[in-house]
Each structure stands twice: as structure tokens, then as C-alpha cells.
Design an enzyme around this catalytic site. Sequence first.
Site, mmCIF file in Angstrom:
data_model
loop_
_atom_site.group_PDB
_atom_site.id
_atom_site.type_symbol
_atom_site.label_atom_id
_atom_site.label_comp_id
_atom_site.label_asym_id
_atom_site.label_seq_id
_atom_site.Cartn_x
_atom_site.Cartn_y
_atom_site.Cartn_z
ATOM 1 N N LYS B 212 0.760 -1.164 0.063
ATOM 2 C CA LYS B 212 -0.171 0.110 0.051
ATOM 3 C C LYS B 212 0.820 1.179 0.102
ATOM 4 O O LYS B 212 0.623 2.161 -0.800
ATOM 5 C CB LYS B 212 -0.966 -0.154 1.122
ATOM 6 N N GLU B 218 10.112 -5.773 3.646
ATOM 7 C CA GLU B 218 10.114 -7.332 3.088
ATOM 8 C C GLU B 218 9.855 -7.307 1.332
ATOM 9 O O GLU B 218 10.439 -7.893 0.771
ATOM 10 C CB GLU B 218 9.241 -8.118 3.997
ATOM 11 N N GLY B 269 -4.631 -3.970 5.523
ATOM 12 C CA GLY B 269 -3.902 -4.994 4.869
ATOM 13 C C GLY B 269 -4.901 -6.265 5.187
ATOM 14 O O GLY B 269 -5.159 -7.331 4.142
ATOM 15 N N ARG B 270 -5.295 -6.486 6.480
ATOM 16 C CA ARG B 270 -5.957 -7.768 6.829
ATOM 17 C C ARG B 270 -7.391 -7.897 6.313
ATOM 18 O O ARG B 270 -8.055 -8.760 6.573
ATOM 19 C CB ARG B 270 -5.528 -7.812 8.150
ATOM 20 N N GLU B 356 -4.434 -9.236 15.177
ATOM 21 C CA GLU B 356 -4.037 -7.999 14.849
ATOM 22 C C GLU B 356 -4.994 -6.845 15.019
ATOM 23 O O GLU B 356 -4.601 -5.494 15.147
ATOM 24 C CB GLU B 356 -3.465 -7.943 13.354
ATOM 25 N N HIS B 387 -5.759 -35.735 15.052
ATOM 26 C CA HIS B 387 -4.416 -36.631 15.469
ATOM 27 C C HIS B 387 -3.200 -35.567 16.020
ATOM 28 O O HIS B 387 -2.152 -36.227 16.146
ATOM 29 C CB HIS B 387 -4.221 -37.340 14.095
ATOM 30 N N LYS B 502 10.103 -2.611 14.117
ATOM 31 C CA LYS B 502 10.552 -2.187 12.906
ATOM 32 C C LYS B 502 11.574 -1.232 13.361
ATOM 33 O O LYS B 502 12.754 -1.017 12.541
ATOM 34 C CB LYS B 502 9.418 -1.503 12.064
#
Lengths: 526, 526
Positions: B212, B218, B269-270, B356, B387, B502
Amino acid sequence: MINWNNLDTLTSFKELSEVERVNLAEVMSGENGAERVKDYSVSMTEDLTYNYAAKAVDDKVLAALAKLAKEAQLTEKYAALYNGEVINTGEKRLVLHQLTRGQLGDKVEADGVDKREFYVKQQQRIADFANKVHAGEITNAAGEKFTTVVQIGIGGSDLGPRAMYLALENWAKKNGTFKMEAKFISNVDPDDAAAVLNSIDVAHSIFVLVSKSGTTLETLTNESFVKDALKNAGLDASKHMIAVTSETSPLAKSDDYLAAFFMDDYIGGRYSSTSAVGGAVLSLAFGPEVFAQFLAGAAKVDEVSKNEDLLKNPAMLDAMIGVYERNVLGYPATAVLPYSQALSRFPAHLQQLDMESNGKSVNRFGEPVDYPTGPVIFGEPGTNGQHSFYQLLHQGTNIIPLQFIGFKNSQIGTDVVIQDSTSQQKLCANVAAQIVAFACGKSDENRNKNFEGGRPSSIIIGKELTPETLGALLAHFENKVMFQGFVWNVNSFDQEGVQLGKVLAKRVLAHETDGALKVYSDLLDI
Amino acid sequence: MINWNNLDTLTSFKELSEVERVNLAEVMSGENGAERVKDYSVSMTEDLTYNYAAKAVDDKVLAALAKLAKEAQLTEKYAALYNGEVINTGEKRLVLHQLTRGQLGDKVEADGVDKREFYVKQQQRIADFANKVHAGEITNAAGEKFTTVVQIGIGGSDLGPRAMYLALENWAKKNGTFKMEAKFISNVDPDDAAAVLNSIDVAHSIFVLVSKSGTTLETLTNESFVKDALKNAGLDASKHMIAVTSETSPLAKSDDYLAAFFMDDYIGGRYSSTSAVGGAVLSLAFGPEVFAQFLAGAAKVDEVSKNEDLLKNPAMLDAMIGVYERNVLGYPATAVLPYSQALSRFPAHLQQLDMESNGKSVNRFGEPVDYPTGPVIFGEPGTNGQHSFYQLLHQGTNIIPLQFIGFKNSQIGTDVVIQDSTSQQKLCANVAAQIVAFACGKSDENRNKNFEGGRPSSIIIGKELTPETLGALLAHFENKVMFQGFVWNVNSFDQEGVQLGKVLAKRVLAHETDGALKVYSDLLDI
């Protein structure tokens, strides 16, 4: 003489809960913090270090933990386990997964054989088989080499081996030991098997059917799924399948398989990555030498775990700090955060290992315990998690202890320099930064930008993720979970909690239901 | 007039906590249990039902929850949000992700444009672009069709789109709408990008750079990684890359990209899977029509979420039951358990979405809150989880509420009959069985085989996982999290908790560290 006592009956547990709490943000600040990071560190192997400086402990807490470890007789209980006592009392079984990678104590005989010899023999049989497949001596009916190995198994026959495969796939490709691609079919959801089968060339695939009992519903169902696919492709299924099972299972001597390799009742599914369960698929994928290195790493940690000195025994120390966090500080969960994409499914394996072993409410004698046992375990690789759930870890209303893992070097070695640093340096800088951010926080007048700190973490630091360091990591967590089970006085090696669901599912499929179960069955069109 | 009050100041919250607790094992037994399963059910869309019979609620608790939802003004706050008020107060932003899939209320203008028109226009631009790629009108420099799309993004630009891609991959292959394979690069770990690049044919790959701000560390690092690979293959990177970003970002008008598609600051973002962030990769992978169906499913749930009647509003009901479990019953975590292999990464997306958004300790005004907010969220698909960690869920010392998801039909449709039932029937039988096992338990004289029951769950039941049901599922959880944020009086749309890490990571890379941070940096060879 070993005493199996509940945690809350131990006098040193009462003492531990009375030791003054550590202000983590304070002790991690300034030069004192720097000294802590240097001091609160212990070697796991020559290549791996466990650093617990950012845990809310100090020398007094550590002394109390050492006393508790001693009163709980952790070293003696570990010795009893590897010397072949019946530690899995519920199922009346020995617990021998450490024996798949080394001889830690006395010779262990069971079922009339030396168990160490038995496991070594299976590894050798697997190695011979894998070498023949790689050499083209064992081929498909057309005489062509197999290129893909597909593991069919669920739970411990899936999560551990899959996590290990993913952890070493790129390493093996880089180091010239990559032999065959591996795929995994686990879920009874038919879309799982169908999607895997659609993605491979079945004519050049060898399938590893993994079921200790030979009766696991999901696995037998998926075996039929695969056999149908082989048959539809005009292939003879028995030339494409091997079995990993116990010697007494119906799969052991069946003509349906090219070969059968054996494990036994003394190795629980979640502890089976170093047995034939992991051995077959990993030896086929990467070669037997790589699997042997993996076992050697695990063996080293098993040896270190014998140390009676808590401060020289990383697995025991990790376990005891976890007990302190769970039973004194009252934290409900633990996050596992490897800064390594190769360990993307390692948290899912640890989730089973830990939660299935110690998610118990009764002690070894079937009596309810009055204290919390195993926590919820979850995690994702960093830096991905930083952009996901770390918000809650930093500023949520619960404190969640963290287990970081980081390596100095990448596996593939391809990298790029942006703003004067490599990606690998950025990755490592992020994990270092997170530890300090969680521990120390940072005050801000804007409370929304305020970090209280005091959020504990440890880190395991390695040079590189190799077969040997992976084995060491695996054994570290296995032994941590074992020690915690001893402290909580639970049987970490059974899993009665999974039985009721199986019984009810069978009843649904037989249409022998009433009440709520019948209505749910109707809603789901069963 | 809307009042933003803390949960513990609401009179109906006090009333809720005084309502008599429900004995879940008791109410779910016998014919009463059967009636509950029929009654405690509400439609989400024509194809999806939310069933909450196995939650520890009864008509009294539900009435108290309805009163609380009303006092907390959930419907009014949702309306304020979709009508364009500044709900993200910390960052002073509107919150408009619902507008990417429908017009729920008033026209919303911001930055001088009608935002609904803006989002629709971006979807159309993406659809045109994708259609041209599929038709071979947009190709690589050699005039050959692109076969693979690679998303470069992290956090919300990765988890949601990746989970949605995996959810629809097999459906699209089965239904003839599969256009291109998708891959994802997210982690700054160089092995992530290197492994993906080694697995694809870069000459026939188109890369979607998603950031954005255009400044995500990253993502920009991985962009360089990809550009190096393209250059090394003798290719012009600008012919292989598109950008998804905001109009004000440095990526928006760069010659480095074939095209740029836009989102804006009003979509976190999420919450961005239904915006251009999900739109580009999903339209390229499956075609724009599939993406449109996905949006249509989400829009339906957004509409239902407007209902003031709690019992007819599944997202609000799910939210309120969650608040009851968190703030009255005191449960620390929630497990998401889809009985669908296609939803293998849906829990990881919900983990970000929920943790978040609501992992906060201060209210909308920056004042500390005195009650628990967002829980830990984790999960794996069933039956795999059975399991693995279900042992703790059944018999552990903490009660963990469960969110099941199940579908009557598989996506691919290939199946096998073993012991008179298909795999799909076995899958469904297992989820039905688990709900009842968790709720009712089963007493046994052997305490180790005893199940106390009283472990609450809900289930969302669908006919099949399609683009439309997937969109509905996504919106259900987005709206659930939104409603819970309103109840807790937190800002669910910022994430200040990720900032400190950050800042410190930058300091490490600039070698401007001291104290503990310096020693960690040294230990990691940075």
C-alpha cells in the site's frame, strides 16, 4: 527410588512461587542487559545455543527452578525412561524414541530383542532400500526410476516427517543430496488425496503407507484412494507401495507392499520422526546419509539432556522456565517463532508434540491435578508473523511467552543487498529487535503507541539449518516436553483424549445415533 | 448518537455476568439436545448456516447478549462505518473494505471521489488486464503467454490472498476456470524468494508487487530479488511486473510496472482480500468472474450483518458469544477447525485478522482497558488436527472454544467407498462426532479415559466450498471481529504494536545499538 508426585505437593514448588518476581524490562536495560545476554546462554551442540536472557528469571528464580528440577527427580526419571522402565503407564509401554538415535544407558530388551539393535537394523534396511531406489535397482514395472515419494499417514506420521522434509528440501537441493520430491497425503477429506494425486506422475511414484497399528481410518482410506489411482493408470499397486508399521500389524507381511519397515509400540506417533516413520520418506528424499546426520544431531541433544546441572541442560532449563511461566506466572499459551522459512511447519509439529503429550488433566495415576498443565502452542515463521499476530503479542491483554529460533546463514545462499544489508541480515536484525522490543518495551505518552515490555522470550541460535541442527532442534523440544510432563506428573506418552471422537464417528457412519448427534448428521447429509 | 463506552461500564454487561451459567453437557443430551441443534441455527446465506447449539448459551444468556449488543450500539456503529465515518480514529481514516463488494448505505466520498465507484473501477481494470493476459494479448517479450502469477507481499498482502487461492485452486481446476498457477513470496528470509524462483519458469511468470505504502521492507527487498532473477534470465523486469498500491505511493506511476492497480488507506491489509490486493492475483489465477462471485458472497453476509436482531445476524451473534466466552467465562484462546483441506491456510488468515485487529490493551481513546480483549487464534484443518492437538482440547486444563466449518460435498468429487462410506462422509461424520464429544463428554471410571465435556463449539455448515461461500465465510469473520472490537471499545483497524520492532530492526542494520540489542546482534553475526 523414584517418586511420582504432583507438582503442588513439592516443597520447592511452594518456594519457587514465593521468589520475588523479576522486572524483565528493567533487567534487560542498559549494560546489565548486555551482560545478561552474554551470561544466560547454554550450548545445545557445538552449533546451537539456547539463550534465555529475555526470560523473566534471575539467579534466584533459576536456583529455585534447579531445586524443583531436583526434587521432581527429572534426571532420574529420564534415566528410567531411556533404561527401559514402563514410563507410559497408561498403556503399559516403554518409551524408546531416544533409542532410535543412540544408546544412552543400559541395553534395553523387550519382546525378546535388543531394541537399539532393532531400530538400527530398520534404519539399515531402509538405507539399503533407498540406495537401491536411487541407483535404479528398484524401479517401477517398466524398469524406470521412481522420482517422487508420497507419504500416506496422519498425525505423527505426517506432521513431523513433513516439517522435517520442508526444513531440509532446499538444503538438500543446494548440497547435492536431493534425490526425490516428497508429497504427503493425510486428511480423510477426499480432496487432499485427489489433489496430491493430480499433482504427481503416479507411474514414477512410490508410496509409503505409515500406520503403526495398520488400522488408522484415514490412512487405510487414503491407501485405497491411491490404489484406485494406480489401478486406473494400469499399474500394479504392490510395485509402488511400501509400509512402515509394527511387526504385528496386518500390513507387516502383506504381498501388497514392496517392503515393510518396522517401528513398535514403544515409539509414540509424535515422537516417531527419528524412527522408520521419518526414516523411510527422508531417506528416499535426501539419501540415508542425510537421515543419519539428522539422527546424530538428535543424539547429541539427548546426551546433553542427561546433565544434572540445570544450567548446563538446555532442554531441562527450557522446560523448567516454561513450568514457571505456566504455573507461577499463569500464562496460557506459548508461541513458536522460527526466523526461517524452511521451518514453516515446525510449529505445527511442535503443536502436536506438546499439546498431545501434556494436554492432560489427570496425573499418571489417573487422579485429577489442581494446576494447569500443557499450554496452547502456535506459531508461524518470522518475519511473516510480525505482519500478522505480533500485534497481540506486543500489546494484547494476555502475556504470551515466545520461543524464537534464528540462524546466522540462509540455506540456499542466494541473497540481495538493499540499503546496505542482505535479506539474511534483515531477517536476523528483525529477530534481535523483536526480543528487545518484547522485553523492554518503550514508553510513549500516546498510550496506543506505548509498549509495556515485560514479554518474555528465549532464542535458539544456530549457524545454519542443517540435517544435524534440525535433529538437535527436534530432540530439544521432545526432551523439553518430556521434562515438563515429569514435573506435571502426567503421562506424556498416551492420548486417551482422541478416543471418544473416533467412537462417535463410527456410530455416525453406522447410522446408530440419536439426539444431537443424529441432527448434526442430518444437517451434514451423512 | 453513538457512545463509545468501555465494556465494563455497560449495565447490560453486569447483567450478563450474573445470568446463570449453562451446563452444556446437560442441555446437549437426549431429545433436548436434538431440539437445540435444530433451533440454535441461523442462515448466513442460502448456502451457509451458523449453528451455535453446542455453545454454552441458552435463551437467557442470548437475551442478555442481545441487550448488550443493543447497549453497545453494534448496528449503529456498523452503519457509521459503512456510511464513511472516521472509525479508525488512531490513524484518522475511514474503514471501507465492505465497500469493495457492495454499497451498504450512503454514498461515501473521500479524496474527492465516490469510493464505491473507485473500487469498482479498480476491479474492472484488473478484470480487463486479466482477460488480456488469459487471451494472450498481454504476453512476455517473446510474445508467449504467462502461465504463472507470483504475489510479492507480506501480512495482509499474503495471508488472505494465499488462503483464498488455496481454497479455490481445486474448485477452479474442477470447474474449468483455472487460468494460471499462483505462488507467493512473503518472508524477508532469502530462502523464501530463492525457493519460489527456483520452482517456476520466470520467463512465463508475471509478478504482482503488493504494498500500500510502497515502502514495506520485506516486499521491496523481495522485489529486488525477483528483478535480479529476471535480469539474470535476460528478461526485462518491467514487462513481468504489476503493482497493487495506493495512488500516492512511489509505485503508482513507475515505468517499472506493466500496470498499477489501486487500493487506499481506508482498507487495512488484513481486510484487503476483496480489494485489488486479492483481486489481481485471484483474477489472474481463476478469472475475473470467479473473483466477482467471491465478492458477491461477501456482500451477502455484509447485508445480513446489518440485521438489528441478534438472532438473525450470524456475525454479530458469533461475536457476542465470543465476548461471553472471553469476558464472562474467561477462556484465553479460540481454535478454528475447518473440515476441509482446501481451507488449510484459512486459520492463518483468521489469526492475523483477529489477533492484529483486537489484540489491544487500550480503548479507542488511548485509555487502558480493564478486561481481556482479543484471544489467541489458532487452528489446522480436520481431521488432521484430531490426530494432533485435539488431546488438549478434549482433556487439557484450559477450556478452548472451537469454531468448526464443514461442507456436505467435496470440491473435486473423486472419492472412494471403504466400509460402506465415502471419505467425504467420514470427514463429515468426524466433525459431527467431535462437536458432541466436546459438548457432552463421556464419563468413565478410569479418569484417564473420562471426558468431562462442557467444551463449547459452533459450526458453519455449507453445501460446498465455492467462490461465493468462501467470500461469505471471509466476510463473516471480518464482521465478527469488527463487532467484537466495537464491544471491547478498541480500534480494530490500526496496528501500532508492530512499529517498535521495525524501529529497532532498522537500528540494528545501521549498527546503532547498545546494551542487550548489541549483544544479540553480535550473536547473530549481523
